[in-house]
Enzyme design. Structure first.
Site, mmCIF file in Angstrom:
data_model
loop_
_atom_site.group_PDB
_atom_site.id
_atom_site.type_symbol
_atom_site.label_atom_id
_atom_site.label_comp_id
_atom_site.label_asym_id
_atom_site.label_seq_id
_atom_site.Cartn_x
_atom_site.Cartn_y
_atom_site.Cartn_z
ATOM 1 N N HIS A 48 0.817 -1.216 0.000
ATOM 2 C CA HIS A 48 0.000 0.000 0.000
ATOM 3 C C HIS A 48 0.850 1.266 0.000
ATOM 4 O O HIS A 48 0.333 2.360 0.240
ATOM 5 C CB HIS A 48 -0.983 0.010 1.183
ATOM 6 N N SER A 81 -12.672 -15.660 -22.697
ATOM 7 C CA SER A 81 -11.801 -16.233 -21.682
ATOM 8 C C SER A 81 -12.078 -17.714 -21.513
ATOM 9 O O SER A 81 -13.233 -18.114 -21.350
ATOM 10 C CB SER A 81 -11.998 -15.526 -20.338
ATOM 11 N N SER A 157 -3.970 -10.904 -10.585
ATOM 12 C CA SER A 157 -4.518 -11.490 -11.806
ATOM 13 C C SER A 157 -5.060 -10.416 -12.740
ATOM 14 O O SER A 157 -4.952 -10.539 -13.967
ATOM 15 C CB SER A 157 -5.622 -12.489 -11.463
ATOM 16 N N SER A 158 -5.630 -9.358 -12.188
ATOM 17 C CA SER A 158 -6.187 -8.303 -13.043
ATOM 18 C C SER A 158 -5.089 -7.545 -13.769
ATOM 19 O O SER A 158 -5.222 -7.212 -14.947
ATOM 20 C CB SER A 158 -7.041 -7.338 -12.219
ATOM 21 N N ASP A 202 1.461 -3.125 -9.411
ATOM 22 C CA ASP A 202 1.094 -4.406 -9.998
ATOM 23 C C ASP A 202 1.351 -4.432 -11.498
ATOM 24 O O ASP A 202 1.913 -5.388 -12.039
ATOM 25 C CB ASP A 202 -0.379 -4.705 -9.727
#
Length: 414
Positions: A48, A81, A157-158, A202
């Site tokens: 964070h 997907s 994952s995103s 990320d």
């Protein structure tokens, strides 16, 4: 945040690429132009801190999201997907709008829309929107995705889904964008289109990591340094414990903490909490005594930035085992000050430490997901077994435990 289905580690990448290309042909009736991959990640330390202009130290996983893709000339984007229920999601590029309009309306009413896709299609659709908003000449495309990045596990994952989409479109349309720029466009997609106010870590990890290294990233100026991280060569292992507790960062908890950090920065008169020196933390906390919630958030961010610097100093000095207590201290801070742990994460950390782990902490956004354990190679089986046994004794579902090996960032597979 969740994207689309995932399961086992990414092994045999060329074979997986051929499989993904074959699935593309089965869905769309023709072979793809190419296949690309982007990894999930674990964050070794620095949680964070990215949206506070701070320091992070992630590493890419061997688990990847693959995208087989071909360009279209009719202004249509088609998404499919292998890990999601439902058929092809079809959208017109000129109808893409930022969240919430697209995520809740255009996708909802499109063929195979958000209800059938589980919402995952907003991530690649958002990347296309962000690239076009930036003035890049991106046209339509057909894309098919396969993934081994566990969803809801705090392993990004995103971001893998976003970055692999950006890389595929970058190559299909010869855009010439560097990996860091693709990461920024992917972050823009998640912030403005999907509606999650994530930082840049990320996406940068997915785009820019290299084999055998952790990535030291200054999220303010985006300077990067690859830090050697060869645990096997030192007789160590980094285990990931996926608690299988799913989290959803879009539910407001993430945004609440980000807003609290911003309130703290304003109260302290700094641009971001990164600007609060560690040596001056006691004075800063005294100035926030009237707001104990913000006070605790500030304490975590300032101490976490300091822990990143300490971990890097240990790694540079070849004292890898010395990072264990720093990882454990980071978990205590996330649990007690940021308050984003949960009983399963705490159990994973506590049982691993009791079984001999050198250090352990939760990783990712929080409220579930995964923990990481630094262990001696010889102790890895016993530590993993102790965590599994502790979960069974507590009545929790069995965790998924696997080794994290520092791997490559996004790349073309074939």
């Amino acid at each position: 945040m969740t994207a689309h289905g995932a399961a086992a580690p990414a092994t045999g990448r060329p074979h997986r690429g051929r499989h993904t290309a074959g699935q593309f042909a089965a869905v769309y009736g023709a072979a793809p132009t190419g296949t690309w991959a982007a990894p999930g990640r674990v964050n070794l330390i620095g949680e964070h801190t990215d949206y506070n202009d701070g320091f992070v130290l992630p590493l890419a996983l061997p688990h990847t999201t693959l995208a087989a893709a071909s360009a279209r000339t009719d202004g249509v984007l088609r998404l499919h997907s292998g890990g999601a229920d439902g058929g092809i999601v079809e959208l017109r590029l000129d109808e893409l709008r930022p969240w919430p309009e697209t995520a809740s309306a255009a996708l909802e009413t499109s063929r195979g829309g958000a209800r059938r896709s589980g919402g995952w299609a907003a991530y690649p659709a958002g990347v296309v929107w962000a690239m076009r908003e930036a003035g890049l000449p991106v046209g339509g495309a057909d894309l098919h995705y396969e993934s081994t990045v566990p969803t809801g596990a705090g392993l990004s994952s995103s971001a893998a889904l976003e970055v692999v989409t950006a890389l595929a479109l970058n190559d299909l349309y010869a855009l010439g964008q560097e990996p860091q720029r693709l990461a920024q466009l992917a972050q823009r997609a998640e912030n403005a289109f999907v509606g999650v106010p994530c930082g840049i870590m990320d996406q940068t990890a997915a785009a820019c990591c290299t084999d055998g290294h952790a990535l030291f990233l200054d999220t303010r100026d985006l300077t990067r340094r690859q830090v050697p991280f060869d645990l096997a060569g030192e007789g160590l292992r980094l285990l990931v414990v996926d608690t299988r507790v799913k989290h959803e960062l879009g539910d407001g908890a993430y945004a609440e903490r980000r807003a609290g950090c911003e309130r703290g920065a304003r109260a302290l008169g700094v641009r971001a909490l990164r600007d609060v020196p560690y040596a001056q933390l006691p004075e800063a906390l005294a100035g926030l005594a009237g707001d104990p919630v913000v006070q605790a958030l500030v304490r975590h961010i300032v101490t976490e930035n300091h822990r990143v610097e300490e971990v890097i100093a240990c790694l540079d000095a070849g004292r890898t085992r010395a990072i264990g207590p720093l990882l454990t201290a980071g978990h205590a801070s996330l649990r007690d000050d940021f308050k984003i742990s949960c009983r399963e994460l705490d159990l994973a950390v506590d049982s691993a430490l009791a079984a001999g782990a050198l250090g352990a902490r939760m990783t990712g956004g929080g409220f579930g997901g995964s923990a990481i354990l630094l262990v001696e190679e010889a102790d890895a089986p016993a530590v993993g077994a102790a965590v599994t046994e502790a979960f069974a004794a507590a009545g929790h579902a069995a965790p998924r435990i696997f080794e994290a090996v520092a791997s490559a960032g996004a790349h073309r597979v074939e």
